[in-house]
Write an enzyme that holds these catalytic residues in place. Structure first.
Site, mmCIF file in Angstrom:
data_model
loop_
_atom_site.group_PDB
_atom_site.id
_atom_site.type_symbol
_atom_site.label_atom_id
_atom_site.label_comp_id
_atom_site.label_asym_id
_atom_site.label_seq_id
_atom_site.Cartn_x
_atom_site.Cartn_y
_atom_site.Cartn_z
ATOM 1 C CG ASP A 132 -1.916 1.268 1.055
ATOM 2 O OD1 ASP A 132 -2.439 1.305 0.057
ATOM 3 O OD2 ASP A 132 -2.286 1.721 2.113
ATOM 4 C CB CYS A 242 -18.412 2.232 -3.359
ATOM 5 S SG CYS A 242 -16.631 2.443 -3.005
#
Length: 345
Positions: A132, A242
């Site tokens: 990440d 989402c």
């Protein structure tokens, strides 16, 4: 090499990963053009590092030219509870599922390092691990390796794991057998696009981070645009909307790692208690949590926006006490929240 790959996959599962796939560093030729378009539109907002390091992020083979394979790993963090329920609790704050317990960066990276050491012991090679924070296009690489596909919300979706999983990578000089890339399985579904409270998707497969609640509550420094503040609702760190509505989550597997299971005090933390945190209390409460990274001031800013959206006038005295906070962004948020609460009288 296939026998080594089979042993690698078994070792990865033994370490706690739920998927292990392999691609080449140069298997993402679409990334440079997409990244340029994203940056040219200004969709990255204050995330200047995306532009500063785009020569690496756009081409993984440039990041480490000696690498011949990328081992992509996935680890599920599927919640045990419905993360959307807290959105109706106006006295509580909504914290993104991934941040409701330990910082995944630390846990995933330790697993990656153990797996990399195992690989070196099995076969003489060089390795580098990433999770990440490095300029690596992990989601496109994940799709190239067959782990999943980038859905219309731009996040990676897996037919086996749904939307709830962390990804990390091990770059190696070994030429391991590749997996077939995954194809798009979103079809005509628009759930993720239609649920977004702020309209952060200009089009399917595009995201404007400047309107994304995850960006606004985590990456954005300073005051949030006043037009967007009411749309944040009670989301105080990240947003899962989402992800939560993706139909592929019916195949999601519950997180095996107990340190990803939600802390009781972070499923629906009380806004009044969070707004009262000073710097030392904030650091102690969020020790070992990714939330600690944004600091007390930005976090309390988010909490004050949530209080301003609560219409609960019992918070008014507490909010007014923060109008003179030493941090100007906190003071601005408190002033806005007080004005909102008094307008509801």
């Amino acid at each position: 090499m296939q026998a080594l790959k089979d042993r690698l996959t078994a070792q990865a599962r033994g370490e706690g990963f739920d998927a292990c796939r392999i691609c080449r560093p140069w298997d993402v030729p679409q990334v440079p053009a997409r990244l340029d378009a994203f940056l040219e539109a200004g969709y990255h907002g204050q995330m200047a590092w995306l532009e500063d390091r785009k020569h690496w992020r756009a081409a993984p083979q440039v990041l480490w030219p000696e690498a011949r394979s990328v081992i992509m790993l996935a680890e599920s963090y599927t919640p045990q509870h419905d993360p959307m329920q807290v959105l109706a609790q106006k006295d509580a704050g909504a914290v993104s599922v991934y941040a409701q317990n330990r910082d995944y960066h630390d846990l995933v990276k330790k697993r990656l390092k153990r797996l990399a050491r195992w690989l070196i012991a099995e076969q003489d090679c060089e390795v580098k691990v990433f999770v990440d924070t490095a300029p690596v296009p992990e989601k496109p690489l994940g799709q190239a390796a067959g782990m999943g596909w980038q859905g219309k919300h731009t996040n990676l979706v897996s037919r086996d794991l749904g939307s709830w999983f962390f990804i990390g990578s091990v770059f190696t000089t070994l030429e391991l057998p590749e997996d077939a890339p995954e194809v798009d399985h979103c079809g005509s579904c628009r759930n993720c696009l239609d649920i977004c409270p702020t309209g952060a998707f200009p089009a399917p497969y595009q995201i404007d981070a400047r309107r994304c609640i995850s960006y606004l509550t985590i990456e954005h420094h300073g005051p949030v645009d006043e037009a967007l503040r009411p749309l944040l609702g009670n989301r105080i760190y990240g947003c899962d909307d989402c992800l939560a509505v993706c139909p592929w989550n019916k195949f999601a597997v519950e997180a095996r790692e107990v340190r990803y299971h939600a802390r009781d005090d972070l499923r629906a933390p009380k806004l009044a208690e969070l707004a009262a945190l000073d710097d030392a209390e904030f650091r102690a409460f969020f020790s070992g949590s990714p939330i600690k990274r944004i600091g007390r001031d930005r976090f309390v800013r988010n909490v004050l926006y949530a209080i301003g959206n609560s219409a609960d006038q019992s918070h008014l005295a507490q909010v007014q006490s923060l109008i003179c906070d030493p941090d100007p962004t906190v003071a601005d948020a408190a002033t806005w929240a007080a004005r909102r609460l008094m307008a509801d009288t």
